[in-house]
Scaffold this active site. Structure first.
Site, short mmCIF file in Angstrom:
data_model
loop_
_atom_site.label_atom_id
_atom_site.label_comp_id
_atom_site.label_asym_id
_atom_site.label_seq_id
_atom_site.Cartn_x
_atom_site.Cartn_y
_atom_site.Cartn_z
N ASP A 99 3.49 -13.45 -2.44
CA ASP A 99 4.18 -12.27 -1.92
C ASP A 99 5.21 -12.76 -0.90
O ASP A 99 4.86 -13.46 0.05
CB ASP A 99 3.16 -11.34 -1.24
CG ASP A 99 3.55 -9.88 -1.37
OD1 ASP A 99 2.69 -9.07 -1.74
OD2 ASP A 99 4.74 -9.57 -1.11
N ASP A 200 8.78 -8.28 -1.31
CA ASP A 200 8.48 -7.06 -0.57
C ASP A 200 9.76 -6.33 -0.16
O ASP A 200 10.66 -6.93 0.44
CB ASP A 200 7.69 -7.47 0.69
CG ASP A 200 7.09 -6.29 1.41
OD1 ASP A 200 6.30 -5.58 0.78
OD2 ASP A 200 7.43 -6.08 2.58
N GLU A 255 10.11 -5.59 -5.25
CA GLU A 255 9.59 -4.25 -4.95
C GLU A 255 10.78 -3.45 -4.45
O GLU A 255 11.32 -3.72 -3.37
CB GLU A 255 8.51 -4.29 -3.87
CG GLU A 255 7.93 -2.91 -3.63
CD GLU A 255 7.33 -2.71 -2.25
OE1 GLU A 255 7.73 -3.43 -1.32
OE2 GLU A 255 6.46 -1.85 -2.11
N HIS A 330 -1.82 -2.06 -4.17
CA HIS A 330 -2.55 -1.99 -2.90
C HIS A 330 -2.00 -0.91 -1.97
O HIS A 330 -2.56 -0.67 -0.89
CB HIS A 330 -2.46 -3.35 -2.21
CG HIS A 330 -1.05 -3.67 -1.83
ND1 HIS A 330 -0.04 -3.93 -2.75
CD2 HIS A 330 -0.45 -3.71 -0.63
CE1 HIS A 330 1.08 -4.14 -2.13
NE2 HIS A 330 0.88 -4.01 -0.84
N ASP A 331 -0.89 -0.27 -2.40
CA ASP A 331 -0.27 0.79 -1.58
C ASP A 331 -0.56 2.18 -2.11
O ASP A 331 0.01 3.16 -1.60
CB ASP A 331 1.26 0.62 -1.57
CG ASP A 331 1.73 -0.54 -0.74
OD1 ASP A 331 2.84 -1.03 -1.01
OD2 ASP A 331 0.99 -0.96 0.18
O1 TEU Z 1 5.52 -1.48 0.81
C1 TEU Z 1 6.76 -0.84 0.95
C2 TEU Z 1 6.59 0.59 1.17
O2 TEU Z 1 7.58 1.26 1.36
C3 TEU Z 1 5.25 1.21 1.08
O3 TEU Z 1 4.51 0.89 2.25
C4 TEU Z 1 5.44 2.70 1.02
O4 TEU Z 1 6.33 3.06 2.04
C5 TEU Z 1 4.17 3.42 1.32
O5 TEU Z 1 3.12 2.70 0.77
C6 TEU Z 1 4.26 4.79 0.69
O6 TEU Z 1 4.22 4.63 -0.71
C7 TEU Z 1 5.57 -2.86 1.08
C8 TEU Z 1 4.16 -3.39 0.95
O7 TEU Z 1 3.70 -3.23 -0.40
C9 TEU Z 1 3.31 -2.61 1.92
O8 TEU Z 1 1.93 -2.97 1.78
C10 TEU Z 1 3.79 -2.91 3.33
O9 TEU Z 1 3.09 -2.08 4.24
C11 TEU Z 1 5.30 -2.62 3.47
O10 TEU Z 1 6.07 -3.10 2.38
C12 TEU Z 1 5.85 -3.32 4.71
O11 TEU Z 1 5.83 -4.72 4.48
#
Ligand code: TEU
Ligand code: CA
Length: 556
Positions: A99, A200, A255, A330-331
């Site tokens: 990542d 990311d 992403e 994971h989000d």
């Molecule tokens: O996620 C980007 C992100 O925008 C998500 O956190 C989204 O805003 C939220 O989950 C609502 O859908 C990436 C990573 O995957 C996330 O785990 C991190 O928290 C974020 O970036 C910051 O690095």
């Protein structure tokens, strides 16, 4: 068939290391825990492992706040453990991608510690520092985890930009010295033999000149930072490709929130020399709140809208770029709870249906750890069960600070949409803590681990697990899955997702009932006498009659 890239035939398995397997009794998953299960992953048939961040971090955002890009966080083990994992994966023919989090660092990164010291340090411009307007922030942008995107720092009487938490200051990609430091770090990991990167929020690295105010967001006194798809983003990605990625045979997936298929022809177009593919999120916004609460919603995505979005992406990128395919990560909440039906009577069937629907599309599928078991959302009922900064900040803001939602309402929204739903420990067996750890884990194990776990799945020929294994094998054996075109059938049908894949003289028909109802559809009309049922989540075939969550694939 034109030259197929290795990542176009691959299936990726996403590992959230913190919740995968604990081997040193601290309640936190670790690298040795991943090594312990490589044979399990090989048996499933996946080709690539994507690890969420395992670098040194204060864990304000579970590792997405990095304080040293080239050190392994002690929670997960040592660099020797990582080297052992990489070697063990490669020995099994598994590739491993890392990542890459380069939109921001931790505020405990040495670069930021130097940057905040004084205005003259060479690291000052590794980040965005601005004088405020009096005691107000330099602009009206909000931060993704609540509040203003600007944090006042009295050391130099200026504000710094953080589009996520206050401990995640944004890196200034306008600064070529900063970019070179990132490229050196990337090259260091690629020289170690990693097989690529998941990048990311990579389409947020170019900010609009002058950092202008954005339009006010609903229910907020802050504006939209509009940091996605900024004016120099493709210039930066081309430079990164030319200076780093082009020297290696690697895979990249960006992403990219807030992109359309037209945008992706630029990010991941075959001849663009930027990224190989991206994660787009249009299908994951269809169940958003319709009253301005964004992701905090208990709504279900309408199937017709889901089909329209998937059709746009399949047709829009065919022969020009490459899709990623995923229901969850994971989000997000877990696929079977969000898009399927996690009631006991329908969980297995609907999980297999979702797998069939996704894995026979064109693109690279991503399996999130536990998805292959049909693991469900956590269904937490107490705020104290949650760990995620995004969840806890949103509760504090919407319930306590601004009283826009009642506790009960917000708890229902968290249960349906919190990121912690996908972060509960991997369920290995029926033993204590599902075999994840011998001590109380950092986050609670889902109590349904007694019936939903790897041991049970491997012992049950009808489990979700073997359905995933068959779908992965089909992708590896049948070029049509990788190369075929896509045609959506019954586009306005509110219950059934039916599509055709065609390649050379082959045609496949995929039929998925997204409901718990029995429905009848003109399926036989699409088939010939010679057609063959390749895969189904039912033991028999009732032709035009579809049972709850029935999913079947025909070679026509
Ligand atoms: O996620 C980007 C992100 O925008 C998500 O956190 C989204 O805003 C939220 O989950 C609502 O859908 C990436 C990573 O995957 C996330 O785990 C991190 O928290 C974020 O970036 C910051 O690095
Ligand atoms: Ca551990």
């Amino acid at each position: 068939t034109e030259q197929i890239k290795w990542w176009q035939r691959a299936v990726v398995y996403q590992i959230y290391p913190r919740s995968f397997q604990d081997t040193n009794d601290d309640g936190i998953g670790d690298i040795q825990g991943i090594i312990a299960h490589l044979d399990y992953l090989k048996q499933l048939g996946v080709d690539v492992l994507w690890l969420n961040p395992i670098y040194q971090s204060p864990n304000d955002d579970n590792g997405y706040d990095i304080s040293d890009y080239q050190k392994i966080a002690s929670d997960f083990g040592s660099m020797a453990d990582f080297d052992a994992l990489l070697a063990a994966a490669h020995q099994r023919g598994l590739k491993l991608i890392m990542d890459l989090v380069v939109n921001h660092t931790s505020d405990e990164h040495p670069w930021f510690k130097a940057s905040r010291q004084d205005k003259l340090t060479p690291y000052r411009n590794f980040y965005f520092w601005r004088a405020g307007n009096g005691d107000s922030a330099p602009n009206n942008w909000d931060a993704a985890f609540g509040g203003s995107a600007w944090q006042y720092d009295e050391q130099t009487n200026e504000y710094y930009l953080h589009t996520f938490s206050t401990k995640q200051p944004d890196l200034n990609w306008e600064n070529p010295e900063m970019r070179q430091a990132i490229y050196r770090m990337m090259t260091w990991w690629l020289n170690k033999g990693v097989d690529g990167f998941r990048m990311d929020v990579i389409n947020q690295i170019s900010k609009r000149p002058g950092l202008p105010d954005g339009p006010l967001k609903p229910h907020s006194q802050f504006g939209d930072s509009q940091v996605t798809n900024g004016p120099r983003v493709h210039e930066f990605l081309k430079e990164m490709h030319q200076q780093v990625l082009a020297q290696f045979e690697v895979m990249t997936v960006g992403e990219t929130h807030g992109v359309t298929p037209a945008d992706v022809l630029k990010y991941a177009g075959k001849d663009r020399q930027e990224l190989d593919m991206v994660f787009e999120f249009q299908h994951l916004r269809l169940d958003n709140s319709q009253h301005g609460f964004g992701k905090w919603s208990t709504r279900k995505a309408p199937l017709v809208a889901l089909k329209r979005v998937i059709n746009e992406w399949q047709v829009g990128l065919h022969d020009q770029a490459w899709n990623s395919l995923f229901w969850n990560n994971h989000d997000t909440p877990r696929a079977v709870s969000r898009f399927g039906d996690d009631r006991p009577a329908y969980r297995v069937c609907s999980a297999k249906m979702l797998a069939t629907c996704l894995h026979l599309l064109q693109g690279t599928p991503y399996i999130y750890q536990g998805e292959e078991l049909g693991m469900t959302d956590a269904h937490f009922t107490e705020l104290a069960s949650y760990r995620d900064i995004e969840t806890l900040n949103a509760y504090q803001d919407l319930v306590n600070d601004r009283q826009l939602l009642t506790k009960a309402d917000m708890m229902a929204r968290l249960a349906a949409s919190s990121r912690d739903n996908s972060r509960t420990p991997m369920q290995w067996n029926q033993q204590l803590n599902a075999g994840f750890s011998s001590v109380t884990p950092w986050i609670a194990v889902n109590p349904n681990y007694h019936e939903i776990n790897v041991a049970a799945a491997l012992a049950d020929p009808d489990s979700v697990w073997y359905h995933y294994q068959r779908l992965i094998a089909l992708r590896h054996q049948e070029p049509i899955v990788t190369l075929g075109d896509f045609e959506l059938l019954l586009p306005t049908d509110t219950a059934v997702f039916m599509y055709r894949r065609c390649w050379q003289d082959q045609t496949w028909l995929v039929v998925c009932n997204f409901t718990a109802q029995r429905v009848q559809r003109p399926i036989m009309a699409e088939l010939k006498d010679s057609s063959e049922l390749l895969l189904s989540n039912y033991a028999d075939d009732l032709a035009d009659k579809l049972r709850p969550y029935e999913a079947k694939v025909y070679r026509c």
